[in-house]
Scaffold this motif. Structure first.
Motif, PDB file in Angstrom:
ATOM      1  N   PRO A  37       0.926  -1.403  -0.046  1.00 10.98           N
ATOM      2  CA  PRO A  37       0.091   0.007   0.163  1.00 10.98           C
ATOM      3  C   PRO A  37       0.803   1.257  -0.163  1.00 10.98           C
ATOM      4  CG  PRO A  37      -0.709  -1.607   1.730  1.00 10.98           C
ATOM      5  CD  PRO A  37       0.690  -2.197   1.249  1.00 10.98           C
ATOM      6  N   TRP A  38       2.042   1.167   0.711  1.00  7.32           N
ATOM      7  CA  TRP A  38       2.911   2.450   0.763  1.00  7.32           C
ATOM      8  C   TRP A  38       3.517   2.732  -0.194  1.00  7.32           C
ATOM      9  CZ3 TRP A  38       1.445   5.269   4.934  1.00  7.32           C
ATOM     10  CH2 TRP A  38       0.733   4.583   6.072  1.00  7.32           C
ATOM     11  N   VAL A  39       4.030   1.854  -0.865  1.00  4.87           N
ATOM     12  CA  VAL A  39       4.985   1.814  -2.194  1.00  4.87           C
ATOM     13  C   VAL A  39       3.867   2.150  -3.425  1.00  4.87           C
ATOM     14  CG1 VAL A  39       6.478   0.562  -4.013  1.00  4.87           C
ATOM     15  CG2 VAL A  39       6.620   0.240  -1.491  1.00  4.87           C
ATOM     16  N   GLY A  40       2.600   1.501  -3.066  1.00  2.42           N
ATOM     17  CA  GLY A  40       1.661   2.031  -4.362  1.00  2.42           C
ATOM     18  C   GLY A  40       1.319   3.202  -4.385  1.00  2.42           C
ATOM     19  N   GLY A  41       1.305   3.931  -3.170  1.00  7.05           N
ATOM     20  CA  GLY A  41       0.922   5.250  -2.861  1.00  7.05           C
ATOM     21  C   GLY A  41       2.153   6.274  -3.656  1.00  7.05           C
ATOM     22  N   LEU A  42       3.362   5.720  -3.378  1.00  6.78           N
ATOM     23  CA  LEU A  42       4.367   6.522  -4.323  1.00  6.78           C
ATOM     24  C   LEU A  42       4.484   6.352  -5.596  1.00  6.78           C
ATOM     25  CD1 LEU A  42       7.144   5.673  -1.375  1.00  6.78           C
ATOM     26  CD2 LEU A  42       6.211   7.786  -2.051  1.00  6.78           C
ATOM     27  N   VAL A  43       4.006   4.903  -5.975  1.00  3.02           N
ATOM     28  CA  VAL A  43       4.121   4.802  -7.365  1.00  3.02           C
ATOM     29  C   VAL A  43       2.922   5.718  -8.356  1.00  3.02           C
ATOM     30  CG1 VAL A  43       3.623   3.239  -9.418  1.00  3.02           C
ATOM     31  CG2 VAL A  43       5.277   2.601  -7.160  1.00  3.02           C
ATOM     32  N   ALA A  44       1.737   5.415  -7.556  1.00  2.00           N
ATOM     33  CA  ALA A  44       0.563   6.373  -7.991  1.00  2.00           C
ATOM     34  C   ALA A  44       0.839   7.878  -8.106  1.00  2.00           C
ATOM     35  CB  ALA A  44      -0.624   6.115  -7.063  1.00  2.00           C
ATOM     36  N   TYR A  45       1.626   8.363  -6.998  1.00  2.00           N
ATOM     37  CA  TYR A  45       2.156   9.996  -7.087  1.00  2.00           C
ATOM     38  C   TYR A  45       2.927  10.221  -8.136  1.00  2.00           C
ATOM     39  CZ  TYR A  45       2.444  14.313  -4.525  1.00  2.00           C
ATOM     40  OH  TYR A  45       2.343  15.555  -3.940  1.00  2.00           O
ATOM     41  N   ALA A  46       3.930   9.186  -8.529  1.00  2.72           N
ATOM     42  CA  ALA A  46       4.965   9.639  -9.536  1.00  2.72           C
ATOM     43  C   ALA A  46       4.047   9.369 -10.696  1.00  2.72           C
ATOM     44  CB  ALA A  46       6.093   8.375  -9.521  1.00  2.72           C
ATOM     45  N   ALA A  47       3.279   8.438 -10.994  1.00  2.00           N
ATOM     46  CA  ALA A  47       2.536   8.455 -12.083  1.00  2.00           C
ATOM     47  C   ALA A  47       1.610   9.583 -12.417  1.00  2.00           C
ATOM     48  CB  ALA A  47       1.548   7.129 -12.072  1.00  2.00           C
ATOM     49  N   VAL A  48       0.970   9.984 -11.248  1.00  7.04           N
ATOM     50  CA  VAL A  48       0.274  11.586 -11.704  1.00  7.04           C
ATOM     51  C   VAL A  48       1.037  12.535 -12.092  1.00  7.04           C
ATOM     52  CG1 VAL A  48      -1.176  13.125 -10.324  1.00  7.04           C
ATOM     53  CG2 VAL A  48      -1.500  10.761 -10.309  1.00  7.04           C
ATOM     54  N   PHE A  49       2.212  12.829 -11.293  1.00  2.92           N
ATOM     55  CA  PHE A  49       2.954  13.820 -11.832  1.00  2.92           C
ATOM     56  C   PHE A  49       3.733  13.729 -13.141  1.00  2.92           C
ATOM     57  CE2 PHE A  49       1.777  15.473  -7.569  1.00  2.92           C
ATOM     58  CZ  PHE A  49       1.852  16.503  -7.911  1.00  2.92           C
ATOM     59  N   ILE A  50       4.045  12.491 -13.412  1.00 10.38           N
ATOM     60  CA  ILE A  50       4.594  12.135 -14.699  1.00 10.38           C
ATOM     61  C   ILE A  50       3.972  12.698 -15.759  1.00 10.38           C
ATOM     62  CG2 ILE A  50       5.421  10.385 -16.250  1.00 10.38           C
ATOM     63  CD1 ILE A  50       6.870   9.110 -13.824  1.00 10.38           C
ATOM     64  N   ALA A  51       2.329  12.086 -15.694  1.00 14.59           N
ATOM     65  CA  ALA A  51       1.467  12.372 -16.544  1.00 14.59           C
ATOM     66  C   ALA A  51       1.265  13.902 -16.599  1.00 14.59           C
ATOM     67  CB  ALA A  51       0.047  11.772 -16.020  1.00 14.59           C
ATOM     68  N   VAL A  52       1.256  14.875 -15.279  1.00 12.76           N
ATOM     69  CA  VAL A  52       1.231  16.130 -15.400  1.00 12.76           C
ATOM     70  C   VAL A  52       2.187  16.881 -16.310  1.00 12.76           C
ATOM     71  CG1 VAL A  52       1.061  18.182 -14.139  1.00 12.76           C
ATOM     72  CG2 VAL A  52      -0.263  16.327 -13.380  1.00 12.76           C
ATOM     73  N   ALA A  53       3.482  16.238 -16.250  1.00 15.27           N
ATOM     74  CA  ALA A  53       4.781  16.841 -16.718  1.00 15.27           C
ATOM     75  C   ALA A  53       4.600  16.450 -18.271  1.00 15.27           C
ATOM     76  CB  ALA A  53       5.959  16.194 -16.178  1.00 15.27           C
ATOM     77  N   VAL A  54       3.996  15.437 -18.533  1.00 20.41           N
ATOM     78  CA  VAL A  54       3.953  15.243 -20.166  1.00 20.41           C
ATOM     79  C   VAL A  54       2.893  15.918 -20.606  1.00 20.41           C
ATOM     80  CG1 VAL A  54       3.192  13.328 -21.694  1.00 20.41           C
ATOM     81  CG2 VAL A  54       4.876  12.711 -19.825  1.00 20.41           C
ATOM     82  N   VAL A  55       1.982  16.221 -19.983  1.00 22.89           N
ATOM     83  CA  VAL A  55       0.656  16.891 -20.759  1.00 22.89           C
ATOM     84  C   VAL A  55       1.160  18.663 -20.803  1.00 22.89           C
ATOM     85  CG1 VAL A  55      -1.596  17.656 -20.261  1.00 22.89           C
ATOM     86  CG2 VAL A  55      -1.077  15.606 -20.073  1.00 22.89           C
ATOM     87  N   LEU A  56       1.740  18.871 -19.587  1.00 20.40           N
ATOM     88  CA  LEU A  56       2.351  20.382 -19.758  1.00 20.40           C
ATOM     89  C   LEU A  56       3.489  20.749 -20.614  1.00 20.40           C
ATOM     90  CD1 LEU A  56       2.160  21.192 -16.006  1.00 20.40           C
ATOM     91  CD2 LEU A  56       0.523  21.987 -17.807  1.00 20.40           C
ATOM     92  N   GLY A  57       4.168  19.670 -20.826  1.00 21.20           N
ATOM     93  CA  GLY A  57       5.469  19.705 -21.782  1.00 21.20           C
ATOM     94  C   GLY A  57       4.826  19.511 -23.291  1.00 21.20           C
ATOM     95  N   ARG A  58       3.957  18.780 -23.541  1.00 32.55           N
ATOM     96  CA  ARG A  58       3.432  18.782 -24.834  1.00 32.55           C
ATOM     97  C   ARG A  58       2.969  20.312 -25.125  1.00 32.55           C
ATOM     98  NH1 ARG A  58       0.955  12.608 -25.126  1.00 32.55           N
ATOM     99  NH2 ARG A  58       3.060  11.514 -25.564  1.00 32.55           N
ATOM    100  N   ARG A  59       2.193  20.630 -24.365  1.00 34.45           N
ATOM    101  CA  ARG A  59       1.345  21.975 -24.356  1.00 34.45           C
ATOM    102  C   ARG A  59       2.378  23.111 -24.528  1.00 34.45           C
ATOM    103  NH1 ARG A  59      -3.144  22.631 -20.565  1.00 34.45           N
ATOM    104  NH2 ARG A  59      -3.659  21.034 -21.631  1.00 34.45           N
ATOM    105  N   ARG A  60       3.532  22.945 -23.802  1.00 36.48           N
ATOM    106  CA  ARG A  60       4.530  23.852 -24.078  1.00 36.48           C
ATOM    107  C   ARG A  60       5.225  23.876 -25.235  1.00 36.48           C
ATOM    108  NH1 ARG A  60       8.208  26.001 -19.341  1.00 36.48           N
ATOM    109  NH2 ARG A  60       9.273  27.621 -20.355  1.00 36.48           N
ATOM    110  N   VAL A  61       5.401  22.865 -25.823  1.00 34.49           N
ATOM    111  CA  VAL A  61       5.909  22.456 -26.999  1.00 34.49           C
ATOM    112  C   VAL A  61       5.206  23.008 -28.132  1.00 34.49           C
ATOM    113  CG1 VAL A  61       7.005  20.713 -28.585  1.00 34.49           C
ATOM    114  CG2 VAL A  61       7.685  20.973 -26.403  1.00 34.49           C
ATOM    115  N   ALA A  62       4.009  22.553 -28.104  1.00 32.29           N
ATOM    116  CA  ALA A  62       2.927  23.122 -28.907  1.00 32.29           C
ATOM    117  C   ALA A  62       2.834  24.453 -29.136  1.00 32.29           C
ATOM    118  CB  ALA A  62       1.743  22.594 -28.924  1.00 32.29           C
ATOM    119  N   LEU A  63       2.830  25.265 -28.005  1.00 34.59           N
ATOM    120  CA  LEU A  63       2.817  26.794 -27.961  1.00 34.59           C
ATOM    121  C   LEU A  63       4.126  27.376 -28.351  1.00 34.59           C
ATOM    122  CD1 LEU A  63       0.772  27.131 -24.664  1.00 34.59           C
ATOM    123  CD2 LEU A  63      -0.005  27.259 -26.947  1.00 34.59           C
ATOM    124  N   GLY A  64       5.192  26.610 -28.425  1.00 32.94           N
ATOM    125  CA  GLY A  64       6.549  27.256 -29.074  1.00 32.94           C
ATOM    126  C   GLY A  64       7.300  27.581 -27.657  1.00 32.94           C
TER     127      GLY A  64
END
Length: 196
Positions: free
Chosen positions: A169-196
């Protein structure tokens, strides 16, 4: 058992912030663009930076835990399980650092936001005061931080001599946290690249 992981997360925050600031500095001074112009794909370049961040974070966290353990006599149970908890913790913090890097336009902004985020996560997650001694509201909000999940995992390792099932449960919480913030970084990164 409590202070070793708490200190290790503070050291980890500093190391992850150095990596994030380095990437922003490369973006500011044109090094990132030069590497891209040489034919290095953005995904490969960012994957290399992420791997370096993970390696540095693992080194910082494991050496801090070892040092605190040597000075205080604290034990972290099974070495393989402790390494897994370290990796999950480093991944969660690196993901937060990646999201901060994507959001910030300058190195100074990344440093400032990283510091504020780090203090906020440390306060809510129980780095300074054990959550068991904190008001109930802070205890509930603590689950929103990787600090709390890491502290729970290390507490099980150090006090309860936990096995894999106890740590899931504890490691799962850490992995879920990492997955959410990686997804946020990817979405924001793509948006940033698209906007130039």
């Amino acid at each position: 058992v409590y202070y070793g992981p708490s200190m290790a997360r503070v050291v980890l925050l500093v190391v992850v912030q150095m990596g994030a600031r380095g990437l922003v500095a490369e973006r500011e001074n044109g090094t990132f663009a030069r590497m891209l112009s040489l034919g290095v794909s953005p995904l490969r370049l960012l994957a290399a930076k992420a791997l370096l961040s993970l390696l540095l974070g693992m080194g910082a966290m494991s050496s801090t835990l070892w040092l605190v353990g040597a000075l205080t006599g604290a034990r972290w149970g099974n070495v393989v399980l402790a390494a897994g908890v370290c990796l999950a913790t480093v991944s969660a913090f690196a993901a937060v650092g990646a999201a901060i890097t994507i959001v910030c336009p300058t190195e100074d902004a990344a440093a400032g936001l990283g510091l504020v985020a780090g203090i906020f996560l440390a306060l809510l997650g129980g780095n300074f005061v054990p959550l068991s001694q904190a008001p109930e509201l802070l205890q509930r909000l603590g689950v929103l931080t990787p600090n709390r999940w890491a502290l729970g995992a290390f507490s099980r390792l150090g006090v309860d001599r936990a096995g894999v099932a106890d740590l899931l449960p504890w490691v799962g919480g850490l992995v879920a946290y990492a997955a959410v913030f990686i997804a946020v970084a990817v979405v924001l990164g793509r948006r940033r690249v698209a906007l130039g």
